[in-house]
Write an enzyme that holds these catalytic residues in place. Structure first.
Site, PDB file in Angstrom:
ATOM      1  N   GLU A  35      -4.549  12.781  26.810  1.00 32.55           N
ATOM      2  CA  GLU A  35      -3.291  12.294  27.354  1.00 32.55           C
ATOM      3  C   GLU A  35      -3.449  10.800  27.611  1.00 32.55           C
ATOM      4  O   GLU A  35      -4.412  10.393  28.275  1.00 32.55           O
ATOM      5  CB  GLU A  35      -2.933  13.011  28.653  1.00 32.55           C
ATOM      6  CG  GLU A  35      -1.590  12.550  29.212  1.00 32.55           C
ATOM      7  CD  GLU A  35      -1.223  13.193  30.541  1.00 32.55           C
ATOM      8  OE1 GLU A  35      -0.188  12.807  31.108  1.00 32.55           O
ATOM      9  OE2 GLU A  35      -1.976  14.069  31.007  1.00 32.55           O
ATOM     10  N   ARG A 266     -17.177  21.645  30.881  1.00 32.21           N
ATOM     11  CA  ARG A 266     -17.002  20.201  30.780  1.00 32.21           C
ATOM     12  C   ARG A 266     -18.259  19.491  31.265  1.00 32.21           C
ATOM     13  O   ARG A 266     -19.147  20.103  31.879  1.00 32.21           O
ATOM     14  CB  ARG A 266     -15.791  19.754  31.594  1.00 32.21           C
ATOM     15  CG  ARG A 266     -15.912  19.959  33.084  1.00 32.21           C
ATOM     16  CD  ARG A 266     -14.645  19.489  33.790  1.00 32.21           C
ATOM     17  NE  ARG A 266     -14.733  19.716  35.227  1.00 32.21           N
ATOM     18  CZ  ARG A 266     -13.787  19.360  36.085  1.00 32.21           C
ATOM     19  NH1 ARG A 266     -12.679  18.783  35.631  1.00 32.21           N
ATOM     20  NH2 ARG A 266     -13.927  19.591  37.369  1.00 32.21           N
ATOM     21  N   LYS A 276      -9.415  10.771  36.166  1.00 29.66           N
ATOM     22  CA  LYS A 276      -8.720   9.533  35.785  1.00 29.66           C
ATOM     23  C   LYS A 276      -7.855   9.019  36.929  1.00 29.66           C
ATOM     24  O   LYS A 276      -7.717   7.806  37.107  1.00 29.66           O
ATOM     25  CB  LYS A 276      -7.885   9.765  34.526  1.00 29.66           C
ATOM     26  CG  LYS A 276      -8.697   9.804  33.249  1.00 29.66           C
ATOM     27  CD  LYS A 276      -7.831   9.768  32.007  1.00 29.66           C
ATOM     28  CE  LYS A 276      -7.181  11.090  31.718  1.00 29.66           C
ATOM     29  NZ  LYS A 276      -6.459  11.098  30.424  1.00 29.66           N
TER      30      LYS A 276
END
Length: 669
Positions: A35, A266, A276
């Site tokens: 994104e 992850r 982020k």
């Protein structure tokens, strides 16, 4: 072939099983779907490496698709940065795509879902909807608008698209099951109204699809065979499949391959923030200079600090692909960059905390240009000339007026070798009114064949060039800075994460270019920063020559039974502990080896060379002991111990050994 099968990770096993069950290899297609709402960070490199790595393994296309469904947070700047980072890592994508490319198709499918009674427009407030969702232990309740007619839903949805309603008045929801144990299946939102300009589509749309609706359908449109994502999306798989199966009925003739979602753990890194949103806060509050600040875990920050694509890819390879979450010690990443730069970075001399040395028996007007090897790890690196004169700088920590037998550097009455130059002897010092040493007066000896224990780096004062040196420490002091729910992660910011110094460098560095990398001998690896200009050089410290952080970690305190006297035990010598570490070293996993290595490096401070030398003859089969000895020996060499014939022979034998770890340690000298 059997060796290849042993190396397969669980995702590759899934793919191999699908191929064995009839999936044609030419149907394999992967994607990396960021994104564009921030810069990529080190955590993303695992997902990048997995998807693009599978593309390389199976010679299959990999799409770079931007999931750009939230115009309020997405910018072209982030798109450009993401493309730059992936290309810098050395990966090539087949197609550059955007979820916004599919806005019309997604809208058309949503209309079809309404017609089939699988979606409806809800006009409640967000608070009411949230309350009706229920909890993990309490079922939800239906919206009063769930029974709207198909005609009314179609009319409202079309008017939502036409911009007739303000944001927050209506949403489109999938009609699934408000009593599902998976809360994501309780009539999830598909569209919301946003009167916000999109960075690609402008003001063409005022309704935007939600991630869960967009993501899987974009995979389907692109005919992605395996949709790979991190573990937090595992609960979303049921919804992914529900949307996919309904849309498949609308388009199966044109799009025959339904994608398969699978999840992997992850990448979590100690002392690092992977959000982020939180990284953006560091930028916005001025804690760092920007997304590419060398303290940031962003790929652009790592690049600016001096990390190489190869070191990051090697790190991802060592981390591997797992099904369960775990935290990787950041020292493994630092190990990978040291290992990479050791092979490629030329050695130069720089002094960052100088004290003046005057060589009193060297002529005042004389200067020499001496030959110095650029990189002993690279035969093609060649040699350079370094100037020598009467007055030089050495590091302050390399001199003591009086010192013990384990101090291999310069002291009054003692001799050391100057790297690539002569042997000097300290005779006296000059001090200022505060008692601080301003000059060390020495004499030099042209007989360089003499054996001395210490070797120092230095810079000729009259030839030195100055540069701004930015030394970076970890940005956070806590191993898991965002794990404490009662504290703001900002409380753990390290106030000493950046130290700026003036460095004095040998003149060969006068014409360096941005991005060039060097080993400042005995100090660490440095690269030329983006801010650097001719005549105003700026260097970033990438990483030290060894992990200096491990010894700073506070050791857990056992508060129980504090008043109970303990029987006195004789303290084991440092060399004995090192030998004990060596016995089990080769049986340890790589992460544990790194921690033990740090302990050996710390213990080496209390070891004399005379204690190490007898262990040079350790039996070949005891590779672990020889590794431990070599690690300790390297610390003595870094602290000024002169390399003699016995040391050279020990190192040369290690380089020819069958044990890869021993060879790697020996090659680092």
């Amino acid at each position: 072939m059997s060796e290849e099968k042993k190396a397969l990770n669980f995702i590759e096993h899934i793919i191999e099983e699908d191929l064995a069950n009839g999936l044609s290899k030419d149907k394999l297609r992967f994607r990396f779907p960021p994104e564009p709402n921030g810069y990529l960070h080190i955590g993303h490199t695992k997902a990048i490496g997995i998807s693009f790595g599978l593309g390389e393994t199976y010679n299959a296309p990999v799409n770079l698709r931007f999931d750009d469904t939230n115009p309020a947070k997405e910018e072209q700047e982030y798109v450009d940065a993401i493309k730059k980072d992936i290309a810098w890592l050395g990966y090539q994508w087949e197609n550059e795509l955007y979820s916004s490319d599919y806005f019309q198709k997604l809208y058309d499918w949503a209309v079809q879902m309404i017609k089939d009674g699988k979606a409806y427009v809800d006009s409640q407030t967000s608070e009411d909807i949230a309350q009706q969702k229920g909890t993990p232990t309490q079922v939800g309740t239906n919206s009063p608008y769930r029974s709207r007619s198909i005609e009314e839903n179609l009319d409202l949805f079309q008017r939502m698209k036409a911009g007739e309603f303000p944001a927050g008045t209506h949403i489109l929801r999938a009609k699934i099951d408000m009593e599902s144990p998976n809360m994501l299946m309780r009539d999830p939102m598909m569209y919301r109204i946003m009167h916000t300009e999109h960075h690609r589509t402008g003001n063409d749309w005022c309704i935007y699809p939600m991630y869960d609706w967009t993501h899987g359908e974009s995979d389907y449109i692109e005919q992605i065979s395996h949709s790979l994502c991190s573990l937090e999306f595992k609960p979303h798989r049921e919804l992914y499949n529900w949307f996919r199966d309904h849309i498949y009925d609308y388009a199966k003739d044109a799009l025959p391959l339904p994608p398969k979602q699978r999840e992997f753990a992850r990448l979590n890194l100690s002392y690092t923030i992977m959000s982020k949103r939180k990284l953006l806060r560091l930028v916005e509050e001025g804690i760092v200079s920007g997304w590419d600040d060398p303290r940031m875990p962003t790929i652009s920050g790592l690049r600016r600090r001096g990390y190489t694509p190869n070191s990051i890819r090697k790190f991802i390879d060592k981390v591997g692909v797992a099904k369960r979450e775990n935290v990787i010690d950041v020292s493994l990443l630092e190990f990978c960059i040291r290992e990479d730069l050791n092979k490629s970075a030329n050695r130069v001399m720089a002094v960052l905390d100088p004290v003046k040395v005057v060589i009193t028996n060297y002529p005042e007007d004389k200067e020499e240009w001496l030959e110095a090897e650029n990189n002993q790890e690279d035969d093609s690196a060649g040699f350079r000339k370094v100037p020598f004169s009467r007055e030089i700088y050495i590091e302050k920590e390399d001199f003591k007026e009086e010192a013990g037998a384990k101090f291999f550097r310069l002291q009054i009455g003692g001799e050391v070798r100057l790297k690539n130059a002569y042997i000097i002897k300290a005779n006296s010092v000059v001090k200022d009114e505060n008692g601080d040493i301003t000059e060390i007066h020495c004499t030099y000896d042209e007989d360089t064949s003499k054996k001395v224990k210490g070797t120092l780096h230095w810079v000729s004062i009259k030839h030195a060039i100055t540069a701004e040196i930015r030394e970076y420490d970890r940005l956070f002091m806590h191993e898991s800075p965002d794990s404490d729910k009662d504290k703001d992660f900002m409380e753990y910011v390290n106030p000493k994460s950046l130290t700026i110094k003036t460095g004095y460098l040998e003149p060969s560095l006068a014409d360096v270019e941005v991005g060039e990398q060097f080993q400042f001998q005995r100090l660490g690896y440095f690269n030329v920063d983006d801010d650097s200009k001719p005549g105003k050089l700026v260097f970033n410290k990438t990483v030290g020559l060894r992990d200096s952080w491990a010894k700073q970690k506070p050791k857990p305190q056992n508060t129980q039974n504090q008043n109970i006297p303990k029987p006195q035990q004789q303290k084991r010598s440092a060399i004995s502990v090192i030998q004990q570490f060596g016995k089990k070293y080769t049986n340890l996993p790589e992460e544990k080896q790194l921690k033990v290595k740090s302990e050996i490096q710390e213990l080496a401070k209390d070891v004399a060379y005379d204690e190490l030398e007898p262990l040079f003859g350790t039996a070949v089969k005891k590779a672990g002991t020889r590794i431990a000895v070599l690690i300790a020996l390297k610390e003595l060499l870094k602290n000024g111990l002169e390399q003699n014939e016995a040391i050279t022979e020990f190192i040369d034998k290690a380089k020819e050994d069958k044990n890869d770890v021993l060879v790697a340690e020996a090659s680092d000298i």
